[in-house]
Design an enzyme around this catalytic site. Sequence first.
Site, PDB file in Angstrom:
ATOM      1  N   GLU A   1       0.817  -1.216   0.000  1.00 24.79           N
ATOM      2  CA  GLU A   1       0.000   0.000   0.000  1.00 24.79           C
ATOM      3  C   GLU A   1       0.854   1.270   0.000  1.00 24.79           C
ATOM      4  OE1 GLU A   1      -0.496  -2.573   1.968  1.00 24.79           O
ATOM      5  OE2 GLU A   1      -2.529  -3.290   1.600  1.00 24.79           O
TER       6      GLU A   1
ATOM      7  N   PHE B   1     -11.226  -8.147  13.241  1.00 23.56           N
ATOM      8  CA  PHE B   1     -10.101  -8.533  12.386  1.00 23.56           C
ATOM      9  C   PHE B   1      -9.789  -7.405  11.392  1.00 23.56           C
ATOM     10  CE2 PHE B   1      -8.594 -10.573   8.389  1.00 23.56           C
ATOM     11  CZ  PHE B   1      -7.329 -10.925   8.856  1.00 23.56           C
ATOM     12  N   GLN B   2      -8.547  -7.071  11.267  1.00 22.27           N
ATOM     13  CA  GLN B   2      -8.068  -6.002  10.382  1.00 22.27           C
ATOM     14  C   GLN B   2      -8.750  -4.665  10.654  1.00 22.27           C
ATOM     15  OE1 GLN B   2      -7.990  -7.446   6.261  1.00 22.27           O
ATOM     16  NE2 GLN B   2      -5.874  -8.138   6.600  1.00 22.27           N
TER      17      GLN B   2
ATOM     18  N   LYS C   1     -17.411  -1.660   5.373  1.00 18.72           N
ATOM     19  CA  LYS C   1     -17.830  -2.642   4.371  1.00 18.72           C
ATOM     20  C   LYS C   1     -19.351  -2.672   4.186  1.00 18.72           C
ATOM     21  CE  LYS C   1     -16.735  -7.377   3.012  1.00 18.72           C
ATOM     22  NZ  LYS C   1     -15.986  -8.606   3.363  1.00 18.72           N
TER      23      LYS C   1
ATOM     24  N   MET D   1      23.951   9.554   2.916  1.00 19.56           N
ATOM     25  CA  MET D   1      23.867  10.793   3.687  1.00 19.56           C
ATOM     26  C   MET D   1      24.153  10.523   5.159  1.00 19.56           C
ATOM     27  SD  MET D   1      23.632  13.943   3.081  1.00 19.56           S
ATOM     28  CE  MET D   1      22.631  14.627   1.749  1.00 19.56           C
TER      29      MET D   1
END
Lengths: 570, 167
Positions: A50, A112-113, A162, A475
Amino acid sequence: MSTISGAEALIKALEAEDVDVAFGVPGGAILPLYDPLLDSSIRHVLARHEQGAGHMAEGYAWATGRVGVCIATSGPGATNLVTPLADALMDSVPIVAITGQVPTWAVGNDAFQEAYTTGITMPATKHNYFVTNPDDLPDVVHEAFHIAATGRPGPVLIDVPKDILNAQMTWHSAATELDLPGYRPTVDGHPRRVKEAVELMANARRPVLYVGGGVIKAGGSEALLELANRTGIPVTTTLMGRGCFPDSHPLAMGMPGMHGTYTAITAIQKSDLLIAVGVRFDDRVTGDPTKFAPSAQVVHVDVDPAEIGKVRTPEVPIVGDARRVLEQLVEAWGSRQQPDRTDWIEQIRTWQREHPLSYDQQPDGPIKQQYVVEEIHRITGGDAIVVAGVGQHQMWTSQFWKFDDPRKWINSGGLGTMGFAVPAAIGAAVGKPDELVYAIDGDGCFQMTSQELITAAEEGIPVKIAVMNNSVYGMVTQWQRLFYNERYSASQLGSKVDYVMLAEAMGCAGIRATTPDEVAPAIERSLAIDDRPVVVEFVVDPEEMVFPMIPSGGSNDEVIVAPGKTVVAP
Amino acid sequence: MYRTLSVFVEDRPGVLARVASLLARRGFNIRSLAVGPSHEEGMSKMTIVVEAPELEQVKKQLHKLVNVVKITELEPDRSLEREIMLVRVSAPPGRRSEVLEIADIFKATPVDVGHSSMCLQVAGDPGKINDFLELLRPFGVVDLAKSGRIALARELKGKESKLRAVN
């Protein structure tokens, strides 16, 4: 009346905003949205992470000036988007992120999630929405795009449970009148302030135009060029603003700040008037702000009122769209004569002559990154969108590429997100399929998001990625060399990675250059391959450091122009 | 130093969290915060008392919140500030009259009287409420709740209003 699902409505609403592509990764909570997406005109680019999807949306937005769109599922999908959102907020990149959420009845139950996405992203977005009614979707999407693209652009997130995606609603277009009483960005600069600014510009003896990303976002490059030409005022372009004013112009001084050109840094220090447009006096530009441009009066133009006076109190504050205000300044200047500033311009020419950007490429020595940047520029004729990650390679690309047009330079400035380049380049290439997109990345950055090359290979997106392989976090190593007694803690990456094999394993072409004479042929070969993405590994000198340099928080009156050589401003 | 902000916001879920989180991010301590409906439908008024040396930057940052419509800093001498307090003091039968005597001076009303304690309600200027509380302390304050400060700007009168109009 026939009804459609919330998911279908969301797709229709995106189509109504002329969205042509979305970058995303599916998952449980967002599945209902992915079904109607199959039947939509919107192309979906399946990222491998993502974070990649988010940076692709950013790259798309940077290159096209349009709103980039990314999609993720709930929980880890959404939290993986946090970095690109924060990056887009810092660099004012317009993106809209759509995240699935667990069903309304499960919200707050540690399902969940589940993650509290709107809470987590509140400080990382310009605005966000939690949708609780499918009927709200058309208006929410329309508002989100409006907020992302207008004023000071930025990221907006829409979190949709959802069950809302699955619920039925009667389709209706978004209201034509937006109901946003608290959101009315100022466009036109105050005419009296504009007049005051022009008076100062007409009377200043050592003026500098200090311009940045805001000019690009506003499409103000033409107006800026006109203003510089009419007034004869030299211009410095910040890291975010590279390309908003042509480097080939005689008034161009390059980049200011920590790794800017000696001329730009010193011209600001000696100026009696700074016309700051679409910039935010970032600490990487000002160094110690109390010692920044000590004798300058300041005109500060910004669309975000919160930027004005945040670091430096200007004599003339002008809130407004950079393009519009630049046009107003041009108009107010009219046909005035340029005051005689020969001394000032001569002084600038002297600094440019005495302290040019430089590096030393020995024919039989290790490859210098600066040389690679210049060779890519030479061989492509500069006709490419250049994308960088964060670190030494980014600074050298900004220094040594000659930018002549806006939206040809994409990088992570404010947040400094390593791993930005590969996905951002992919997003840029999707947005500008007819242009060459060449990413210049460091090996450290590359290892953070290189899996997105699979996305590029599978989707047939022909990006070129130059990997500057010095086997260190460059760096970090530079700072450890200069400020930590050469104690290289956790900055050495080792040399076991075979970037050619890695590229080929992901369906890309892999090329390697290990000596200076291999650099140009490697670039030529990369340009000849157009059926898959190309990774070119340049094995470069790990000892090389970025100069000029002003140590963090230091005064811009003291510029380290080369190892051990500090020039104190006259 | 304490400063009072009057923040006019859209009445939407999450607005309070956005405002509070922005103040927290800047490290400002919120002394009191009161939210309620305003004179306009769909809009709320927040009165926030914060401890801060200056508020210019925070006001601008608050303005960036999409649901924030207007922010006014209320200067103490140009605004009306009110608070309401419910306070339960220990007041066995023998001491009730003493408590009521003080309550009377402050126009506080007894709202609940029990065997050993009494609950008083007082509304008004925050300074006055604090004075009242101090006088009650020797009796034993058992519990208290304050509404948080609410405030409105005063209407400017005479010379001052003309001066303001010019500025």
